[in-house]
Design a protein around this motif. Structure first.
Motif, PDB file in Angstrom:
ATOM      1  N   ILE A 160       0.841  -1.202   0.000  1.00 18.83           N
ATOM      2  CA  ILE A 160       0.000   0.000   0.000  1.00 18.83           C
ATOM      3  C   ILE A 160       0.875   1.250   0.000  1.00 18.83           C
ATOM      4  O   ILE A 160       1.944   1.276   0.603  1.00 18.83           O
ATOM      5  CB  ILE A 160      -0.990  -0.013   1.203  1.00 18.83           C
ATOM      6  N   ASP A 161       0.439   2.261  -0.734  1.00 19.34           N
ATOM      7  CA  ASP A 161       1.152   3.539  -0.745  1.00 19.34           C
ATOM      8  C   ASP A 161       0.149   4.672  -0.890  1.00 19.34           C
ATOM      9  O   ASP A 161      -0.857   4.546  -1.589  1.00 19.34           O
ATOM     10  CB  ASP A 161       2.163   3.592  -1.898  1.00 19.34           C
ATOM     11  N   THR A 162       0.424   5.764  -0.199  1.00 19.32           N
ATOM     12  CA  THR A 162      -0.447   6.928  -0.257  1.00 19.32           C
ATOM     13  C   THR A 162       0.366   8.123  -0.725  1.00 19.32           C
ATOM     14  O   THR A 162       1.509   8.287  -0.306  1.00 19.32           O
ATOM     15  CB  THR A 162      -1.000   7.244   1.152  1.00 19.32           C
ATOM     16  N   GLU A 163      -0.184   8.925  -1.591  1.00 21.00           N
ATOM     17  CA  GLU A 163       0.476  10.172  -1.981  1.00 21.00           C
ATOM     18  C   GLU A 163      -0.244  11.314  -1.274  1.00 21.00           C
ATOM     19  O   GLU A 163      -1.450  11.257  -1.048  1.00 21.00           O
ATOM     20  CB  GLU A 163       0.443  10.360  -3.500  1.00 21.00           C
ATOM     21  N   MET A 164       0.533  12.329  -0.894  1.00 19.43           N
ATOM     22  CA  MET A 164      -0.020  13.394  -0.051  1.00 19.43           C
ATOM     23  C   MET A 164       0.196  14.776  -0.653  1.00 19.43           C
ATOM     24  O   MET A 164       1.166  15.000  -1.367  1.00 19.43           O
ATOM     25  CB  MET A 164       0.656  13.355   1.319  1.00 19.43           C
ATOM     26  N   GLY A 288       6.726  12.901 -10.578  1.00 19.46           N
ATOM     27  CA  GLY A 288       6.599  12.565  -9.165  1.00 19.46           C
ATOM     28  C   GLY A 288       6.504  11.078  -8.916  1.00 19.46           C
ATOM     29  O   GLY A 288       6.682  10.269  -9.816  1.00 19.46           O
ATOM     30  N   HIS A 289       6.221  10.722  -7.652  1.00 18.17           N
ATOM     31  CA  HIS A 289       6.114   9.316  -7.265  1.00 18.17           C
ATOM     32  C   HIS A 289       4.945   8.663  -7.984  1.00 18.17           C
ATOM     33  O   HIS A 289       3.925   9.285  -8.211  1.00 18.17           O
ATOM     34  CB  HIS A 289       5.830   9.204  -5.770  1.00 18.17           C
ATOM     35  N   ASP A 290       5.120   7.399  -8.284  1.00 20.36           N
ATOM     36  CA  ASP A 290       4.017   6.617  -8.811  1.00 20.36           C
ATOM     37  C   ASP A 290       3.646   5.651  -7.692  1.00 20.36           C
ATOM     38  O   ASP A 290       4.415   4.751  -7.357  1.00 20.36           O
ATOM     39  CB  ASP A 290       4.489   5.882 -10.069  1.00 20.36           C
ATOM     40  N   SER A 291       2.473   5.851  -7.106  1.00 22.74           N
ATOM     41  CA  SER A 291       2.132   5.063  -5.917  1.00 22.74           C
ATOM     42  C   SER A 291       2.014   3.571  -6.218  1.00 22.74           C
ATOM     43  O   SER A 291       2.264   2.740  -5.347  1.00 22.74           O
ATOM     44  CB  SER A 291       0.864   5.600  -5.251  1.00 22.74           C
ATOM     45  N   THR A 292       1.672   3.218  -7.472  1.00 20.93           N
ATOM     46  CA  THR A 292       1.608   1.796  -7.831  1.00 20.93           C
ATOM     47  C   THR A 292       3.009   1.197  -7.785  1.00 20.93           C
ATOM     48  O   THR A 292       3.225   0.110  -7.242  1.00 20.93           O
ATOM     49  CB  THR A 292       1.033   1.628  -9.258  1.00 20.93           C
ATOM     50  N   GLU A 293       3.963   1.944  -8.324  1.00 16.83           N
ATOM     51  CA  GLU A 293       5.351   1.478  -8.333  1.00 16.83           C
ATOM     52  C   GLU A 293       5.898   1.379  -6.905  1.00 16.83           C
ATOM     53  O   GLU A 293       6.565   0.408  -6.544  1.00 16.83           O
ATOM     54  CB  GLU A 293       6.204   2.447  -9.160  1.00 16.83           C
ATOM     55  N   ASP A 294       5.593   2.385  -6.086  1.00 17.39           N
ATOM     56  CA  ASP A 294       6.071   2.385  -4.700  1.00 17.39           C
ATOM     57  C   ASP A 294       5.523   1.182  -3.934  1.00 17.39           C
ATOM     58  O   ASP A 294       6.257   0.488  -3.225  1.00 17.39           O
ATOM     59  CB  ASP A 294       5.645   3.675  -3.979  1.00 17.39           C
ATOM     60  N   ALA A 295       4.220   0.938  -4.077  1.00 19.49           N
ATOM     61  CA  ALA A 295       3.593  -0.162  -3.339  1.00 19.49           C
ATOM     62  C   ALA A 295       4.167  -1.509  -3.773  1.00 19.49           C
ATOM     63  O   ALA A 295       4.483  -2.358  -2.933  1.00 19.49           O
ATOM     64  CB  ALA A 295       2.078  -0.131  -3.543  1.00 19.49           C
TER      65      ALA A 295
HETATM   66 ZN   LIG Z   1       4.827   7.087  -2.999  1.00 23.38          ZN
END
Ligand SMILES: [Zn+2]
Ligand SMILES: [Zn+2]
Ligand SMILES: [Zn+2]
Length: 308
Positions: A160-164, A288-295
């Protein structure tokens, strides 16, 4: 929770699959359920202990049955005492009052590796901070209990990853992504912050103008998440206490790559870990961050470094 006790219900659950007339299909369903359970068991060996859960800044239920947080690691998991409205701008380092963020904020958009000019290259009309008021803890809710022995959520492992984004209340969730252990998308949606948005933080959040048009409320976000997650689900993430903080969730079954890879009291960034252990470049895109990639990177790191 001892995962050994879960095996029996899994077997019984599989046994109820007698609607599958074809024997091959029956065996395939059985094998898939068993594999899912084995994966769950392997990840469960890496769960944060209740003590480490507390030490690492996760909101938890204290001995009085109330939501609580230990602020020992306030350096990266920042909380403000109720009544303390002093904030420090994370962009220009000026002090300001949370109630009055408006004012000239001059800063370098790309931090240390920006334009190289001594004078700040960017000007904004408000200051931003990353503190959450401790009084918010009362609004945190626990992930739901299992609905019984056939509740499939109880045997799942998700990254799981959240972007803020920055709002007048500090950092708020703007996007949440959940992936399974194979990196396949389970849920991915935008969330409407409650406060006035002061900085989309696109370089880190990947969130761009217009996301509000397709964003859901935090309550709706909880409904979506709880469709997949209950209190037994194992959640894998990096500094997961920050994600759960902005999602206003209390969850105990967590595997945290920041803690797993901590060495001599120092945390490594996900970017550094991905490069070192997976030979993968992340957080490089201008978008920026890709939350799918981060998770999915968190899941990959755990499998590669701890479960092989
Ligand atoms: Zn992220
Ligand atoms: Zn600059
Ligand atoms: Zn500022």
């Amino acid at each position: 929770m001892n995962p050994e006790h879960l095996l029996q219900p899994v077997m019984r659950w599989v046994a109820t699959m007698n609607w599958v007339s074809d024997r091959n299909q029956d065996q395939m369903a059985y094998a898939a359920a068993l594999q899912e359970f084995e994966t769950y068991q392997r990840f469960s060996r890496l769960l944060l202990s209740p003590e480490n859960h507390k030490i690492n800044g996760f909101v938890h239920i204290n001995n009085q049955g109330q939501p609580d947080v230990s602020v020992r690691r306030a350096d990266w998991n920042s909380w403000a005492q109720p009544g303390d409205s002093n904030r420090k701008c994370v962009r220009c380092y000026k002090q300001f009052s949370e109630a009055e963020p408006d004012g000239e904020c001059r800063f370098h958009r790309h931090g240390k590796d920006c334009c190289g000019n001594p004078t700040p290259c960017t000007t904004a009309t408000a200051h931003v901070h990353n503190k959450t008021c401790m009084s918010e803890i009362g609004k945190f809710i626990k992930t739901p209990r299992s609905s019984g022995q056939f509740d499939g959520r109880s045997y799942k492992v998700f990254g799981i990853d959240t972007e803020m984004v920055y709002t007048e209340y500090g950092m708020e969730a703007a996007r949440a992504t959940v992936v399974d252990v194979h990196g396949s998308l389970v849920a991915n949606f935008f969330i409407k912050p409650t406060g006035r948005i002061l900085d989309l933080n696109t370089r880190y959040s990947g969130v761009t103008e217009g996301f509000l048009d397709i964003a859901v409320s935090l309550e709706e976000a909880h409904r979506i998440l709880f469709h997949h997650i209950n209190e037994n689900t194992i959640l894998v993430g990096h500094h997961l206490s920050n994600d759960l903080k902005v999602l206003k969730l209390i969850h105990t079954n967590v595997v945290d790559t920041a803690v797993l890879f901590e060495s001599r009291g120092r945390y490594q960034s996900l970017k550094v870990l991905a490069k070192r252990h997976l030979h993968k470049e992340i957080h490089n895109e201008v978008g920026g961050h890709d939350s799918t990639e981060d998770a999915s990177t968190c899941i990959e790191l755990v499998i590669k470094c701890f479960l092989r």
